[in-house]
Scaffold this motif. Structure first.
Motif: not given
Ligand SMILES: Nc1nc2c(ncn2[C@@H]2O[C@H](COP(=O)(O)OP(=O)(O)OP(=O)(O)O)[C@@H](O)[C@H]2O)c(=O)[nH]1
Ligand SMILES: [Mg+2]
Length: 375
Positions: A95, A191, A54-57
């Motif tokens: 995003r 969550d 969820g790093k990008s989020t």
């Molecule tokens: N349930 C839930 N899902 C989440 C949360 N934060 C992010 N996500 C979901 O997790 C998935 C991955 O999120 P990203 O933000 O792309 O994760 P990332 O770490 O940046 O992924 P990479 O850059 O590919 O390593 C997405 O579908 C998000 O919507 C959270 O707090 N709860």
């Protein structure tokens, strides 16, 4: 380069993008030098953690929170994997779309696919671009796998490590390397079941020495607290990449290269010299590698050459010191403005290097050669 640097420092978005592109391509040593003179004041935050944590989020929400205080934010999304497709980066872009029209946010993606020497050097240069451009906060997002998780600590003043519950033995999986660089643990996806257990495990593992916070990044929950903690954490010193100066070689005037090589090569064992004759300077040269610099043995090939005159006047010995500089033209301008005595305009010599000589009267008594760093 100077004009581009001026535009970057003025915060011009197109100049910032152009500077990033140049530096990523490994061109722009001069630009890096110019920008190093304007270090800015940015807080550089590293965000790392396993794929999909969820790093990008999280980064997107953190940027939103920081914008709420009217601070300017640059986001650098580093993709060190060779597997990831353009689609994933596109997903990040979508995003982060909410920031699209916001002049206070600058987003840049950077693929380090196949890059040698790890992620640190170029990433650090880009963070310096953003800092010079006056951003208050720079967030570097990178996947915490392989070497990069450790490298991000060389770039960021504070590092947040994101983990998620329910993936089995998370702590064991991430233990190598990542634990040491975390200034803050964020248990994201709180969550989902198992978040509290993971928080407890992390606290036990770190003996309470590193804060552990919970977030639901997708809902923006817990992000304000994270920002409050991040901004107050002690900041690691990150050395600014100042213009690099290095001793390229020491020039030694000798009566006979063959005699001198008996000492340096045969007796001392310095290895095989590279020999050449430079007709224009009426000199024979033998170069001996010494670490990252060299010894340059100089022998007159004509009694009228400058080396012959030097030896006649002062005897054999240290003839000049050669320094590599990042931007020769700029260095020459600065020296001239400071009243130093330049013996020639910057010109191109053997091996394609540009160089300029400075009179010993200006340098403390030694003839100084400046050479432009290869790029
Ligand atoms: N349930 C839930 N899902 C989440 C949360 N934060 C992010 N996500 C979901 O997790 C998935 C991955 O999120 P990203 O933000 O792309 O994760 P990332 O770490 O940046 O992924 P990479 O850059 O590919 O390593 C997405 O579908 C998000 O919507 C959270 O707090 N709860
Ligand atoms: Mg991501």
């Amino acid at each position: 380069m100077r004009e581009l640097a001026t535009r970057v420092i003025a915060g011009e978005r197109r100049a910032i993008a152009r500077a990033c592109t140049l530096l990523e391509a490994g061109r722009g040593a001069g630009l890096a030098g110019e920008l190093a003179a304007s270090p800015g004041h940015a807080l550089v935050i590293g965000v790392t953690g396993p794929p999909g944590a969820g790093k990008s989020t999280f980064t997107d929400r953190l940027a939103q929170t920081i914008r709420g205080e009217d601070l300017r934010v640059a986001i650098l999304a580093v993709d060190p994997s060779s597997m990831k497709t353009g689609g994933a980066l596109l997903g990040d872009r979508i995003r982060m779309q909410r920031h699209h029209e916001d002049p206070g946010v600058f987003i840049r993606s950077m693929a380090t696919r196949g890059a040698m020497g790890g992620l640190a050097p170029t990433t650090k240069l880009l963070t310096q671009v953003f800092a010079a451009a006056g951003f208050d906060v720079v967030i570097v997002e990178t996947v915490g796998v392989g070497q990069d998780e450790i490298e991000v600590a060389r770039i960021a003043q504070v590092v947040a490590v994101l983990l998620t519950p329910g993936q089995g033995d998370e702590i064991q999986a991430i233990k190598a390397g990542i634990m040491e660089i975390a200034d803050l643990f964020v248990v994201n996806k709180a969550d989902q079941p198992g978040a509290d257990k993971l928080v407890q495990e992390l606290e036990a593992e770190m003996h309470g020495s590193v804060r552990v916070l919970k977030t639901v990044a997708s809902e923006g929950i817990g992000i304000a607290k994270v920002w409050q903690v991040l901004r107050e954490l002690p900041r690691r010193a990150v050395a600014v990449d100042a213009p690099r100066f290095a001793i390229d070689h020491l020039g030694i005037a000798v009566g006979s290269i063959d005699e001198a090589l008996k000492f340096y090569c045969e007796a001392l064992g310095m290895g095989v010299p590279q020999r050449e004759s430079v007709a224009g300077e009426r000199v024979n040269v033998a170069m001996l590698q010494a670490g990252e610099s060299r010894l340059e043995l100089l022998e007159a090939s004509d009694p009228e050459s400058t080396i012959a005159k030097f030896i006649a006047k002062r005897g054999p010995g240290l003839h000049h010191v050669a320094l590599r500089v990042p931007d020769l033209v700029r260095a020459a301008e600065r020296l001239r403005a400071a009243g130093a005595r330049l013996l020639n305009e910057p010109r191109t010599g053997a091996g394609g290097h540009r160089y300029v000589f400075i009179h010993p009267a200006s340098t403390g008594g030694v003839l100084l050669e400046l050479i432009e760093e290869h790029s």
